[in-house]
Structures are given as C-alpha cells and as structure tokens.
Design an enzyme around this catalytic site. Structure first.
Site, mmCIF file in Angstrom:
data_model
loop_
_atom_site.group_PDB
_atom_site.id
_atom_site.type_symbol
_atom_site.label_atom_id
_atom_site.label_comp_id
_atom_site.label_asym_id
_atom_site.label_seq_id
_atom_site.Cartn_x
_atom_site.Cartn_y
_atom_site.Cartn_z
ATOM 1 N N GLU A 104 0.846 3.786 1.868
ATOM 2 C CA GLU A 104 1.331 4.256 3.114
ATOM 3 C C GLU A 104 2.584 3.311 3.467
ATOM 4 O O GLU A 104 3.650 3.776 4.106
ATOM 5 C CB GLU A 104 0.363 4.148 4.074
ATOM 6 C CG GLU A 104 -1.062 4.695 4.035
ATOM 7 C CD GLU A 104 -2.101 3.673 3.185
ATOM 8 O OE1 GLU A 104 -1.693 3.386 2.035
ATOM 9 O OE2 GLU A 104 -2.951 3.339 3.565
ATOM 10 N N CYS A 163 -6.100 1.224 5.773
ATOM 11 C CA CYS A 163 -6.665 -0.187 5.979
ATOM 12 C C CYS A 163 -5.987 -0.535 7.620
ATOM 13 O O CYS A 163 -4.979 0.459 8.032
ATOM 14 C CB CYS A 163 -5.983 -1.369 5.262
ATOM 15 S SG CYS A 163 -4.443 -1.848 5.299
ATOM 16 N N HIS A 219 0.789 -1.143 -0.006
ATOM 17 C CA HIS A 219 0.002 0.062 -0.029
ATOM 18 C C HIS A 219 0.903 1.021 -0.045
ATOM 19 O O HIS A 219 2.001 1.308 0.319
ATOM 20 C CB HIS A 219 -0.922 -0.130 1.122
ATOM 21 C CG HIS A 219 -1.895 -1.085 1.236
ATOM 22 N ND1 HIS A 219 -3.043 -1.161 1.943
ATOM 23 C CD2 HIS A 219 -2.336 -2.174 0.181
ATOM 24 C CE1 HIS A 219 -3.868 -2.139 1.848
ATOM 25 N NE2 HIS A 219 -3.238 -2.846 0.772
ATOM 26 N N CYS A 232 -2.010 -0.857 7.521
ATOM 27 C CA CYS A 232 -1.245 0.332 7.671
ATOM 28 C C CYS A 232 -1.473 1.056 8.748
ATOM 29 O O CYS A 232 -0.397 1.714 9.069
ATOM 30 C CB CYS A 232 -1.710 1.067 6.116
ATOM 31 S SG CYS A 232 -1.164 0.091 4.673
#
Length: 142
Positions: free
Chosen positions: A73, A99, A71, A102
């Site tokens: 992040e 999410c 992801h 993260c």
C-alpha cells in the site's frame, strides 16, 4: 458495504490483478500486491519490498522482515505521489488487510474504498479505516 453486480465483477478482477502483482515481491514470508484504481483506470501499483536502490532481500538471517521493508500500500501511494495522478476518491485493492501505519497513509491520501483479500492477525488498520468513514470490503480469494 453493498455493491452492485457490475462493481462486484470489477472488484474481483482488480483483486485478481493485485494478486498477480504480488508475485513481483522478493519477500519470502508474505507477498502482497496493491492496485490503486480511479475512474476504472489503474493509477498506481505496488508490492511489498525494499526501497529503491536497496538489495532485494526482505528478511534477515532469522527470517524476520527488515524494518525498512515497504508495504504494498505504501509503495502504491508513494508511487502515485510521484506521478501527475491524484489518489483522492480512488479505490485501493490490496491482497492483505492494511496495517495501522498503512491505514493512516490511506486516509491521508484521500482513498475512499479499500478492498482486501486476506485477513491479517491484527485488524487495527481495518478498524481505523472504518472509523474514518472509508468503505471497506473483504473479498475472499476464490
């Protein structure tokens, strides 16, 4: 979270930059960008995609994200970890709500503010960030 006008202007600018950064993603289903900012300086950036050295194909033949796609992040946090910068006290601008996985990384990285621009269908990451005392702001796309 209440922000002053100057901070609000900066938040909007950094979010626009995160959206532009998302365009670097090779993912087809969703392109996500992230910027880590500390003391008005961008200290890291990231977008969703495969790990370094992997093919730049995020989805399988059924259009499902491959399990090893990172992801935005996570990419930004891991990139700052390889630098001489610290994310402690930084603000994360991300184009989609984090999410839960993260969110855990964000908490452990010492990030104090998260500004996100799109609500994902599962909001457990945002709930965890708020529970951890991190300032969270939804900044709609203008």
């Amino acid at each position: 979270m209440i922000i002053n006008n100057k901070q609000g202007i900066l938040d909007k600018r950094y979010m626009r930059m995160a959206r532009i950064w998302a365009e670097n993603s090779y993912c087809e289903r969703r392109k996500v960008g992230a910027l880590l900012v500390k003391n008005k300086m961008i200290i890291s950036d990231g977008y969703n995609g495969t790990p370094s050295g992997f093919e730049n194909i995020c989805e399988d033949e059924n259009n499902v994200s491959k399990p090893y796609v990172l992801h935005a992040e996570a990419n930004a946090i891991s990139k700052v970890a390889r630098s001489h910068n610290s994310s402690d006290g930084a603000t994360l601008y991300v184009t989609a709500s984090p999410c839960i996985e993260c969110a855990k990384l964000i908490i452990q990285a010492g990030i104090k503010r998260v500004i996100y621009g799109e609500k994902y269908r599962i909001m457990d990451g945002i709930e965890l960030l708020e529970r951890a005392g991190i300032d969270v702001l939804f900044l709609e796309n203008e």
